[in-house]
Write a protein that holds these residues in place. Structure first.
Motif, mmCIF file in Angstrom:
data_model
loop_
_atom_site.group_PDB
_atom_site.id
_atom_site.type_symbol
_atom_site.label_atom_id
_atom_site.label_comp_id
_atom_site.label_asym_id
_atom_site.label_seq_id
_atom_site.Cartn_x
_atom_site.Cartn_y
_atom_site.Cartn_z
ATOM 1 N N HIS A 20 4.741 4.247 -13.652
ATOM 2 C CA HIS A 20 5.382 5.203 -12.755
ATOM 3 C C HIS A 20 4.316 6.150 -12.220
ATOM 4 O O HIS A 20 3.306 6.390 -12.858
ATOM 5 C CB HIS A 20 6.524 5.963 -13.442
ATOM 6 C CG HIS A 20 6.101 6.783 -14.596
ATOM 7 N ND1 HIS A 20 5.931 6.260 -15.859
ATOM 8 C CD2 HIS A 20 5.802 8.099 -14.707
ATOM 9 C CE1 HIS A 20 5.568 7.214 -16.691
ATOM 10 N NE2 HIS A 20 5.477 8.332 -16.017
ATOM 11 N N LEU A 21 4.594 6.668 -11.039
ATOM 12 C CA LEU A 21 3.600 7.462 -10.317
ATOM 13 C C LEU A 21 3.564 8.871 -10.886
ATOM 14 O O LEU A 21 4.473 9.669 -10.671
ATOM 15 C CB LEU A 21 3.948 7.489 -8.824
ATOM 16 C CG LEU A 21 2.890 8.063 -7.889
ATOM 17 C CD1 LEU A 21 1.607 7.257 -7.974
ATOM 18 C CD2 LEU A 21 3.407 8.082 -6.452
ATOM 19 N N THR A 22 2.504 9.181 -11.617
ATOM 20 C CA THR A 22 2.365 10.502 -12.215
ATOM 21 C C THR A 22 0.902 10.790 -12.503
ATOM 22 O O THR A 22 0.103 9.866 -12.681
ATOM 23 C CB THR A 22 3.167 10.591 -13.531
ATOM 24 O OG1 THR A 22 2.998 11.903 -14.085
ATOM 25 C CG2 THR A 22 2.669 9.574 -14.538
ATOM 26 N N LEU A 62 0.808 -1.226 0.000
ATOM 27 C CA LEU A 62 0.000 0.000 0.000
ATOM 28 C C LEU A 62 0.837 1.270 0.000
ATOM 29 O O LEU A 62 0.333 2.333 -0.396
ATOM 30 C CB LEU A 62 -0.924 0.000 1.228
ATOM 31 C CG LEU A 62 -1.963 -1.131 1.287
ATOM 32 C CD1 LEU A 62 -2.760 -1.064 2.580
ATOM 33 C CD2 LEU A 62 -2.916 -1.090 0.085
ATOM 34 N N THR A 63 2.097 1.201 0.439
ATOM 35 C CA THR A 63 2.865 2.441 0.619
ATOM 36 C C THR A 63 4.022 2.616 -0.360
ATOM 37 O O THR A 63 4.539 3.725 -0.484
ATOM 38 C CB THR A 63 3.421 2.503 2.053
ATOM 39 O OG1 THR A 63 4.246 1.343 2.285
ATOM 40 C CG2 THR A 63 2.291 2.525 3.065
ATOM 41 N N ASP A 64 4.475 1.558 -1.006
ATOM 42 C CA ASP A 64 5.554 1.731 -1.994
ATOM 43 C C ASP A 64 5.126 2.696 -3.087
ATOM 44 O O ASP A 64 3.959 2.733 -3.484
ATOM 45 C CB ASP A 64 5.897 0.375 -2.626
ATOM 46 C CG ASP A 64 7.061 -0.293 -1.911
ATOM 47 O OD1 ASP A 64 7.505 0.247 -0.883
ATOM 48 O OD2 ASP A 64 7.513 -1.365 -2.376
ATOM 49 N N THR A 65 6.073 3.460 -3.611
ATOM 50 C CA THR A 65 5.764 4.418 -4.679
ATOM 51 C C THR A 65 6.344 3.976 -6.023
ATOM 52 O O THR A 65 6.489 4.784 -6.935
ATOM 53 C CB THR A 65 6.315 5.810 -4.318
ATOM 54 O OG1 THR A 65 7.712 5.693 -4.054
ATOM 55 C CG2 THR A 65 5.602 6.377 -3.112
ATOM 56 N N SER A 66 6.698 2.719 -6.119
ATOM 57 C CA SER A 66 7.157 2.172 -7.400
ATOM 58 C C SER A 66 6.536 0.797 -7.596
ATOM 59 O O SER A 66 6.257 0.080 -6.633
ATOM 60 C CB SER A 66 8.691 2.073 -7.427
ATOM 61 O OG SER A 66 9.137 1.159 -6.436
ATOM 62 N N TRP A 67 6.330 0.441 -8.879
ATOM 63 C CA TRP A 67 5.775 -0.871 -9.205
ATOM 64 C C TRP A 67 6.713 -1.512 -10.230
ATOM 65 O O TRP A 67 6.631 -1.237 -11.426
ATOM 66 C CB TRP A 67 4.361 -0.733 -9.768
ATOM 67 C CG TRP A 67 3.743 -2.056 -10.136
ATOM 68 C CD1 TRP A 67 3.751 -2.624 -11.381
ATOM 69 C CD2 TRP A 67 3.060 -2.976 -9.279
ATOM 70 N NE1 TRP A 67 3.118 -3.844 -11.353
ATOM 71 C CE2 TRP A 67 2.679 -4.082 -10.072
ATOM 72 C CE3 TRP A 67 2.740 -2.979 -7.931
ATOM 73 C CZ2 TRP A 67 1.985 -5.173 -9.551
ATOM 74 C CZ3 TRP A 67 2.046 -4.059 -7.418
ATOM 75 C CH2 TRP A 67 1.677 -5.135 -8.218
ATOM 76 N N THR A 68 7.646 -2.312 -9.741
ATOM 77 C CA THR A 68 8.639 -2.936 -10.620
ATOM 78 C C THR A 68 8.829 -4.408 -10.265
ATOM 79 O O THR A 68 9.960 -4.854 -10.014
ATOM 80 C CB THR A 68 9.983 -2.196 -10.511
ATOM 81 O OG1 THR A 68 10.359 -2.144 -9.112
ATOM 82 C CG2 THR A 68 9.895 -0.790 -11.055
ATOM 83 N N PRO A 69 7.783 -5.220 -10.245
ATOM 84 C CA PRO A 69 7.951 -6.641 -9.888
ATOM 85 C C PRO A 69 8.763 -7.411 -10.921
ATOM 86 O O PRO A 69 9.293 -8.477 -10.605
ATOM 87 C CB PRO A 69 6.512 -7.163 -9.836
ATOM 88 C CG PRO A 69 5.651 -5.959 -9.785
ATOM 89 C CD PRO A 69 6.390 -4.888 -10.482
ATOM 90 N N ILE A 101 1.067 -0.693 -5.245
ATOM 91 C CA ILE A 101 -0.117 -0.783 -6.100
ATOM 92 C C ILE A 101 -0.683 0.597 -6.418
ATOM 93 O O ILE A 101 -1.412 0.767 -7.397
ATOM 94 C CB ILE A 101 -1.200 -1.660 -5.413
ATOM 95 C CG1 ILE A 101 -2.347 -1.999 -6.398
ATOM 96 C CG2 ILE A 101 -1.752 -0.948 -4.199
ATOM 97 C CD1 ILE A 101 -1.920 -2.815 -7.567
ATOM 98 N N ILE A 102 -0.282 1.597 -5.615
ATOM 99 C CA ILE A 102 -0.765 2.956 -5.846
ATOM 100 C C ILE A 102 -0.371 3.446 -7.241
ATOM 101 O O ILE A 102 -1.064 4.267 -7.852
ATOM 102 C CB ILE A 102 -0.222 3.911 -4.748
ATOM 103 C CG1 ILE A 102 -0.846 5.292 -4.875
ATOM 104 C CG2 ILE A 102 1.287 4.007 -4.816
ATOM 105 C CD1 ILE A 102 -2.328 5.325 -4.628
ATOM 106 N N VAL A 103 0.755 2.921 -7.757
ATOM 107 C CA VAL A 103 1.202 3.331 -9.094
ATOM 108 C C VAL A 103 0.191 2.888 -10.151
ATOM 109 O O VAL A 103 -0.233 3.683 -11.013
ATOM 110 C CB VAL A 103 2.591 2.730 -9.386
ATOM 111 C CG1 VAL A 103 3.032 3.079 -10.799
ATOM 112 C CG2 VAL A 103 3.613 3.228 -8.377
ATOM 113 N N LEU A 104 -0.208 1.629 -10.094
ATOM 114 C CA LEU A 104 -1.166 1.131 -11.079
ATOM 115 C C LEU A 104 -2.558 1.715 -10.848
ATOM 116 O O LEU A 104 -3.285 1.988 -11.810
ATOM 117 C CB LEU A 104 -1.220 -0.402 -11.021
ATOM 118 C CG LEU A 104 0.068 -1.144 -11.380
ATOM 119 C CD1 LEU A 104 -0.171 -2.648 -11.349
ATOM 120 C CD2 LEU A 104 0.570 -0.726 -12.742
ATOM 121 N N VAL A 105 -2.921 1.904 -9.568
ATOM 122 C CA VAL A 105 -4.237 2.487 -9.279
ATOM 123 C C VAL A 105 -4.300 3.926 -9.803
ATOM 124 O O VAL A 105 -5.314 4.356 -10.363
ATOM 125 C CB VAL A 105 -4.515 2.432 -7.764
ATOM 126 C CG1 VAL A 105 -5.774 3.225 -7.419
ATOM 127 C CG2 VAL A 105 -4.683 0.981 -7.314
#
Length: 628
Positions: free
Chosen positions: A243-245, A63-70, A79-83
């Motif tokens: 990426h979070l944008t 819930l808190t990571d700001t990157s999604w690079t599995p 998951i916030i990146v994809l959401v």
């Protein structure tokens, strides 16, 4: 229609009259239980796979990571990146679709004459039947180049194009539900307002829209759910760069696009990468389920409010009733009467023009999509294109394997879905109407129909491809047919229930009065009377099967199939391709030759969907004449 003679000992509507009736009753009940089993399978699959994911990745990190690079060595699981990417596309779509769809609904309901309304509404709703892979191709081949002429810094893949095209896709949802809601407002409310000197715009603004607000809000929530779960447009036009944008001009990745990205690779089923798509899918499932449930609650509340709404009459007001007691939800707002008639009439004409333009936005987009595909792909259409197999050289490539795969997929889906769907609908509509179990299953089936197809693909990947691979052959045509049957089943049940519900009760009573059993009344009276609408529902479901791509890519459709599939056991267990998946693989390639092939395949797919719809119309008309 002449009724045959029957020798039933007594009317048997509430009690099976023979073992045949009892057997049919049991078969219908089993069919009606299948949607519940599907819902349980979906929940069990996502919960189990998510449990495996969260055993290795803490929920707090998810819930808190700001990157999604599995998929990289430096792994992040935010998951916030994809959401955020999914929400950005959906927000753009809703900003476009809400005003356009609402104005279109107002125009169709309040301004258009009946003949024009029927034509315009049918043309607008045609957008809903277009395969979404066609929207994705339109976004990348026309919308993005057009936007880059206005916005030079726009990336080739961006959220803006994906959002705008998704908005066009969901306009018919808002306009169709909104129009039905507006038209259900009692005419006496309009007439009462007109007698006070209101213009049509003022009636809409102060009377109709407030009364229809819950239903209109429900159309918004259902449209938002549809945009959140849209897969092919996001996967093709928005890119696959997580990426979070919140910048709509750069590539992003949505939840559905990530699932497609992983599905295209050969990821081991026991790896953390494999479990991530189920964790992300679980988030999407919960979001769309919440929106669908809220939207249907709003619709239920609106219908209940309309049923309770009574229009006061002089006789009633002379008694003990007051307007507030009769229609508590319909408190008319205080409206200052304006005497500037010219300005009020000018605003009325402005609303008419805006409503007409909103209707034409969807229709013109439809025509533009057809023109773009025709200009790019018509020159490629030839006999060789139809009978050749895919090739690494674009000029030699054909669609024979995918065309045969699509045809067999529709046949197998129809064989599994039609008897199950009709049987389940019969049980729910004729055997247990107006009971809590029926209402619960009604909500369950409606939610199953609204679940994004990519989630059904994940269910098929876990169940049919992985667990039942000794039977299905893994990534095979049989697995695809099972997944598509699950997707089409709720549509067939819903449309069949609507058709059965529309049969006049006098026909049922006439059948029972001559001694028919329930099964005899169904076979000889009710189903024949409902058949035209049932046929229409089946054809619409098959049209969706023909145009589905996301779920099939998730379970492993491939781009290059060198042998046409057959109806033998070994043939059904072979790898497969379909027209929409072939279009996706071609559209994702940068070479111009593949882009032309994709456009030509879109024309073939469009022709196939058109033939299905034409067959539905002809069969419906033929059966209507036969019944008369």
């Amino acid at each position: 229609m002449s009724l045959p003679s029957f020798k039933s000992p007594k009317p048997t509507r509430d009690r099976p009259g023979s073992w045949v009736d009892a057997l049919a009753h049991t078969a219908f009940a089993i069919a009606a239980a299948i949607p519940t089993m599907i819902a349980i399978a979906i929940m069990a699959t996502f919960i189990y796979q998510s449990f495996l994911f969260f055993r290795e990745v803490p929920l707090g990190r998810f819930l808190t990571d700001t990157s999604w690079t599995p998929l990289f060595s430096n792994q992040g699981y935010g998951i916030i990146v994809l959401v955020t990417g999914t929400g950005l596309i959906s927000t753009i779509a809703m900003l476009f679709a809400v005003p356009v769809g609402t104005l279109a609904a107002i125009y169709l309901s309040e301004y258009a004459k009946d003949p024009a309304r029927q034509v315009l509404k049918s043309a607008l709703e045609t957008l809903s039947g277009i395969p979404t892979i066609v929207f994705g191709y339109f976004a990348i081949s026309f919308v993005t180049p057009a936007l880059r002429m206005v916005i030079p810094g726009l990336s080739v893949f961006n959220a803006l194009s994906a959002g705008l095209v998704t908005g066009v896709l969901i306009v018919p949802i808002i306009s169709s539900i909104g129009e039905d809601t507006l038209r259900s407002i009692p005419a006496t409310l309009r007439q009462g307002a007109y007698t006070l000197g209101f213009t049509k715009r003022e009636v809409i603004q102060h009377i109709i829209l407030p009364a229809a607000l819950p239903g209109i809000l429900a159309s918004y929530t259902l449209a938002a759910s549809r945009s959140l779960g849209e897969t092919m447009i996001a996967a093709i036009a928005a890119g696959q760069r997580p990426h979070l944008t919140l910048n709509p001009l750069v590539p992003i990745s949505s939840i559905t696009a990530y699932i497609i990205q992983v599905s295209l690779g050969d990821v081991p089923s026991d790896s953390l990468r494999f479990h991530t798509i189920f964790a992300a899918g679980m988030v999407l499932f919960l979001i769309t389920l919440s929106l669908n449930s809220f939207g249907r609650w709003l619709l239920h509340r609106y219908k209940k409010g309309m049923q309770q709404l009574l229009i006061p009459s002089v006789d009633m007001l002379q008694g003990t009733l007051s307007l507030g007691a009769i229609a508590p939800a319909m408190a008319l707002p205080p409206v200052a009467f304006r005497s500037n008639l010219n300005r009020r009439q000018w605003l009325d004409r402005l609303l008419t023009v805006l409503g007409f333009l909103s209707v034409m936005v969807g229709i013109l987009t439809l025509l533009l999509m057809a023109l773009v595909a025709f200009r790019s792909g018509f020159s490629r259409l030839s006999w060789d294109f139809l009978v050749n197999f895919p090739s690494r050289r674009p000029d030699d490539a054909g669609i024979y394997a995918s065309l045969v795969g699509t045809t067999l997929l529709m046949l197998m889906t129809a064989m599994m879905t039609i008897p199950l769907g009709i049987s389940a609908a019969i049980y729910l509509e004729e055997y247990i109407p107006d009971r809590p179990l029926n209402r619960t299953l009604d909500v369950l089936i409606a939610n199953l129909a609204a679940v994004p197809s990519i989630l059904y693909g994940l269910l098929g990947l876990a169940l049919f491809v992985r667990q039942l691979s000794p039977i299905t052959g893994g990534r095979s045509l049989l697995s695809a047919a099972l997944v598509m049957s699950i997707i089409a089943l709720p549509l067939v049940i819903i449309t069949t229930r609507g058709a059965l519900r529309s049969v006049p009760s006098q026909l049922r009573q006439a059948g029972y009065s001559v001694g028919m059993s329930r099964l005899q009344a169904l076979c000889h009276v009710i189903i024949p009377a409902a058949a035209p609408s049932i046929i229409t529902g089946i054809m619409l479901a098959l049209s969706r099967v023909a145009g589905e791509a996301a779920a099939l890519i998730a379970i492993g459709a491939i781009a290059f199939v060198s042998v046409a599939p057959s109806l033998s056991i070994s043939g059904l267990q072979d790898p497969f391709s379909t027209l929409p998946t072939q279009i996706f693989f071609w559209a994702a390639r940068p070479q111009d030759g593949y882009q032309v092939n994709a456009a030509a395949a879109i024309l073939v797919l469009g022709g196939l969907v058109f033939l299905l719809n034409l067959a539905a119309v002809l069969l419906r008309d033929f059966h209507s004449r036969y019944v008369r």
